[in-house]
Motif scaffolding. Structure first.
Motif, PDB file in Angstrom:
ATOM      1  N   ARG A  67       4.754  -9.809   0.140  1.00 15.40           N
ATOM      2  CA  ARG A  67       5.037  -8.462   0.639  1.00 15.40           C
ATOM      3  C   ARG A  67       4.200  -7.420  -0.079  1.00 15.40           C
ATOM      4  N   CYS A  93       1.843  -4.687   1.618  1.00 15.64           N
ATOM      5  CA  CYS A  93       2.046  -3.252   1.387  1.00 15.64           C
ATOM      6  C   CYS A  93       0.769  -2.591   0.878  1.00 15.64           C
ATOM      7  N   GLN A 104       5.513   2.561  10.047  1.00 15.34           N
ATOM      8  CA  GLN A 104       6.471   1.567  10.524  1.00 15.34           C
ATOM      9  C   GLN A 104       6.302   0.243   9.784  1.00 15.34           C
ATOM     10  N   ALA A 105       5.061  -0.212   9.623  1.00 15.60           N
ATOM     11  CA  ALA A 105       4.810  -1.472   8.924  1.00 15.60           C
ATOM     12  C   ALA A 105       5.310  -1.401   7.480  1.00 15.60           C
ATOM     13  N   ASP A 129       7.594   0.586   6.271  1.00 13.27           N
ATOM     14  CA  ASP A 129       9.052   0.663   6.272  1.00 13.27           C
ATOM     15  C   ASP A 129       9.667  -0.713   6.507  1.00 13.27           C
ATOM     16  N   GLU A 130       9.128  -1.450   7.474  1.00 14.72           N
ATOM     17  CA  GLU A 130       9.646  -2.789   7.773  1.00 14.72           C
ATOM     18  C   GLU A 130       9.469  -3.736   6.594  1.00 14.72           C
ATOM     19  N   LEU A 131       8.374  -3.586   5.864  1.00 10.99           N
ATOM     20  CA  LEU A 131       8.119  -4.422   4.689  1.00 10.99           C
ATOM     21  C   LEU A 131       8.956  -4.000   3.486  1.00 10.99           C
ATOM     22  N   GLY A 132       9.485  -2.809   3.510  1.00  8.84           N
ATOM     23  CA  GLY A 132      10.251  -2.311   2.371  1.00  8.84           C
ATOM     24  C   GLY A 132       9.362  -1.944   1.197  1.00  8.84           C
TER      25      GLY A 132
END
Length: 105
Positions: free
Chosen positions: A45, A49, A68-69, A71-74
């Protein structure tokens, strides 16, 4: 020419840009495959990121896709997750090395 502003929340990700190649290397290295699932997930991850943090938001659609990417990856939680993993695995040097972007050669 206007200077491109970056989200300060992701500042540390840009500073880690040089670890992308190491993260990719680690994901293919035998030592990385031996990592516990939570540590391997973190390494993977983090690489993603770092990739997204360095992407150019050349228009609003691209900026939205990048956000969005990430955010989805955290991505915003990576720093806290890394701290937790370092405490949890403090006695396992191979895992700490992977978190540092190093592996056994």
């Amino acid at each position: 020419m206007a200077e491109r502003k970056r989200n300060p929340e992701h500042r540390w990700l840009r500073l880690c840009r040089t670890t992308v190649s190491m993260a990719v290397f680690l994901s293919a290295a035998p030592a990385a495959r031996a990592l516990p699932a939570d540590a391997q997930n973190f390494v993977d991850r983090r690489a993603q990121c770092i990739y997204w943090a360095d992407e150019d938001p050349y228009d609003s659609a691209r900026a939205a896709a990048i956000t969005q990417a990430m955010d989805e990856l955290g991505c915003a939680e990576l720093e806290a997750e890394e701290d937790r993993l370092r405490v949890h695995y403090r006695a396992r040097q191979a895992i700490i090395d992977a978190l540092d972007g190093r592996s056994e050669e």
